[in-house]
Design a protein around this motif. Structure first.
Motif, PDB file in Angstrom:
ATOM      1  N   GLU A  21       0.777  -1.659   0.053  1.00 52.88           N
ATOM      2  CA  GLU A  21       0.109   0.218   0.005  1.00 52.88           C
ATOM      3  C   GLU A  21       0.681   1.104   0.014  1.00 52.88           C
ATOM      4  N   ASP A  22       0.640   2.405  -1.009  1.00 54.54           N
ATOM      5  CA  ASP A  22       1.820   3.316  -1.528  1.00 54.54           C
ATOM      6  C   ASP A  22       3.200   2.714  -0.795  1.00 54.54           C
ATOM      7  N   GLY A  23       3.454   1.931  -1.776  1.00 46.49           N
ATOM      8  CA  GLY A  23       5.622   1.280  -1.708  1.00 46.49           C
ATOM      9  C   GLY A  23       5.403   0.898  -0.539  1.00 46.49           C
ATOM     10  N   LYS A  24       4.646   0.343   0.430  1.00 46.00           N
ATOM     11  CA  LYS A  24       4.825   0.440   1.290  1.00 46.00           C
ATOM     12  C   LYS A  24       4.176  -1.195   2.268  1.00 46.00           C
ATOM     13  N   ALA A  25       5.177  -1.971   2.555  1.00 46.29           N
ATOM     14  CA  ALA A  25       4.468  -3.249   3.121  1.00 46.29           C
ATOM     15  C   ALA A  25       4.058  -2.573   4.688  1.00 46.29           C
ATOM     16  N   LYS A  26       2.165  -3.602   4.452  1.00 46.45           N
ATOM     17  CA  LYS A  26       1.332  -3.318   5.610  1.00 46.45           C
ATOM     18  C   LYS A  26       0.788  -4.555   5.914  1.00 46.45           C
ATOM     19  N   ARG A  27       0.868  -4.700   7.202  1.00 46.65           N
ATOM     20  CA  ARG A  27      -0.006  -6.319   8.092  1.00 46.65           C
ATOM     21  C   ARG A  27      -1.002  -5.885   7.778  1.00 46.65           C
ATOM     22  N   ILE A  28      -2.062  -7.097   6.690  1.00 49.48           N
ATOM     23  CA  ILE A  28      -3.772  -6.869   7.770  1.00 49.48           C
ATOM     24  C   ILE A  28      -4.369  -8.549   7.295  1.00 49.48           C
ATOM     25  N   GLU A  29      -5.529  -8.067   8.926  1.00 45.17           N
ATOM     26  CA  GLU A  29      -6.555  -9.264   8.573  1.00 45.17           C
ATOM     27  C   GLU A  29      -6.813 -10.100   7.654  1.00 45.17           C
ATOM     28  N   VAL A  30      -6.837 -11.193   7.597  1.00 46.47           N
ATOM     29  CA  VAL A  30      -7.522 -11.742   6.087  1.00 46.47           C
ATOM     30  C   VAL A  30      -8.537 -12.498   6.208  1.00 46.47           C
ATOM     31  N   GLU A  31      -9.460 -13.491   5.362  1.00 50.11           N
ATOM     32  CA  GLU A  31     -10.762 -13.984   6.097  1.00 50.11           C
ATOM     33  C   GLU A  31      -9.407 -15.088   5.117  1.00 50.11           C
ATOM     34  N   VAL A  32      -9.779 -15.978   5.609  1.00 53.41           N
ATOM     35  CA  VAL A  32      -9.781 -17.592   4.821  1.00 53.41           C
ATOM     36  C   VAL A  32     -10.572 -18.735   4.007  1.00 53.41           C
ATOM     37  N   GLY A  33     -10.771 -19.045   3.703  1.00 50.77           N
ATOM     38  CA  GLY A  33     -11.585 -20.025   2.853  1.00 50.77           C
ATOM     39  C   GLY A  33     -10.946 -21.349   2.925  1.00 50.77           C
ATOM     40  N   ILE A  34     -11.469 -21.461   2.089  1.00 47.97           N
ATOM     41  CA  ILE A  34     -10.559 -23.460   1.339  1.00 47.97           C
ATOM     42  C   ILE A  34      -9.168 -23.436   1.688  1.00 47.97           C
ATOM     43  N   LYS A  35      -8.852 -24.079   2.160  1.00 41.68           N
ATOM     44  CA  LYS A  35      -7.628 -24.193   2.019  1.00 41.68           C
ATOM     45  C   LYS A  35      -6.777 -25.582   1.516  1.00 41.68           C
ATOM     46  N   THR A  36      -5.638 -25.655   0.934  1.00 44.93           N
ATOM     47  CA  THR A  36      -5.290 -26.851   0.528  1.00 44.93           C
ATOM     48  C   THR A  36      -3.872 -26.690   1.270  1.00 44.93           C
ATOM     49  N   LEU A  37      -2.562 -27.710   0.809  1.00 43.14           N
ATOM     50  CA  LEU A  37      -1.240 -27.847   1.548  1.00 43.14           C
ATOM     51  C   LEU A  37      -0.840 -26.529   1.259  1.00 43.14           C
ATOM     52  N   SER A  38      -0.861 -26.208  -0.129  1.00 44.17           N
ATOM     53  CA  SER A  38      -0.165 -24.990  -1.088  1.00 44.17           C
ATOM     54  C   SER A  38      -0.786 -24.337  -1.523  1.00 44.17           C
ATOM     55  N   LYS A  39      -1.997 -23.812  -0.439  1.00 47.13           N
ATOM     56  CA  LYS A  39      -2.828 -22.492  -1.586  1.00 47.13           C
ATOM     57  C   LYS A  39      -3.914 -22.808  -0.248  1.00 47.13           C
ATOM     58  N   TYR A  40      -4.189 -21.193  -0.450  1.00 47.73           N
ATOM     59  CA  TYR A  40      -4.988 -20.495   0.698  1.00 47.73           C
ATOM     60  C   TYR A  40      -6.318 -19.373   0.194  1.00 47.73           C
ATOM     61  N   GLU A  41      -7.414 -19.615   0.492  1.00 50.86           N
ATOM     62  CA  GLU A  41      -9.041 -18.440  -0.617  1.00 50.86           C
ATOM     63  C   GLU A  41      -8.635 -17.559   0.402  1.00 50.86           C
ATOM     64  N   VAL A  42      -7.721 -16.522  -0.598  1.00 50.77           N
ATOM     65  CA  VAL A  42      -8.417 -15.485   1.094  1.00 50.77           C
ATOM     66  C   VAL A  42      -9.688 -14.544   0.045  1.00 50.77           C
ATOM     67  N   LEU A  43     -10.539 -14.674   1.301  1.00 48.77           N
ATOM     68  CA  LEU A  43     -12.167 -13.952   0.560  1.00 48.77           C
ATOM     69  C   LEU A  43     -12.654 -12.383   0.713  1.00 48.77           C
ATOM     70  N   ASN A  44     -11.343 -10.833   1.434  1.00 50.66           N
ATOM     71  CA  ASN A  44     -11.790 -10.594   1.480  1.00 50.66           C
ATOM     72  C   ASN A  44     -10.807  -9.723   1.083  1.00 50.66           C
ATOM     73  N   LEU A  45     -10.332  -9.962   0.000  1.00 47.86           N
ATOM     74  CA  LEU A  45      -9.075  -8.698  -0.449  1.00 47.86           C
ATOM     75  C   LEU A  45      -9.639  -8.352  -1.760  1.00 47.86           C
ATOM     76  N   PRO A  46     -10.437  -7.122  -2.400  1.00 49.16           N
ATOM     77  CA  PRO A  46     -10.109  -7.034  -3.998  1.00 49.16           C
ATOM     78  C   PRO A  46      -9.312  -7.627  -4.925  1.00 49.16           C
ATOM     79  N   LEU A  47      -9.723  -8.352  -5.762  1.00 52.85           N
ATOM     80  CA  LEU A  47      -8.860  -8.795  -6.634  1.00 52.85           C
ATOM     81  C   LEU A  47      -8.355  -7.446  -7.348  1.00 52.85           C
TER      82      LEU A  47
END
Length: 68
Positions: A21-47
């Protein structure tokens, strides 16, 4: 959005990602949907949100460059 599992951090039952965000790292809480060993579905981030692939190498507010 589906992201690599190592891009998501878990802390006390909550999930976090670092975004750019604005060229800087920003830590945010995310909502996770389906999880596999290698991938997570993130529900609350805009495409198109820029997620930092390796969040273990950045800190909150650190300036980052986007590589293509």
């Amino acid at each position: 959005n589906v992201v690599d599992a190592f891009s998501i951090l878990e802390d006390n039952g909550k999930y976090y990602a670092f975004i750019v965000e604005d060229g800087k790292a920003k830590r945010i809480e995310v909502e996770v949907g389906i999880k596999t060993l290698s991938k997570y579905e993130v529900l609350n981030l805009p495409l198109g949100t820029k997620i930092i692939i390796n969040p273990f190498k950045v800190t909150q507010g650190e300036k980052v460059k986007i590589k293509k």
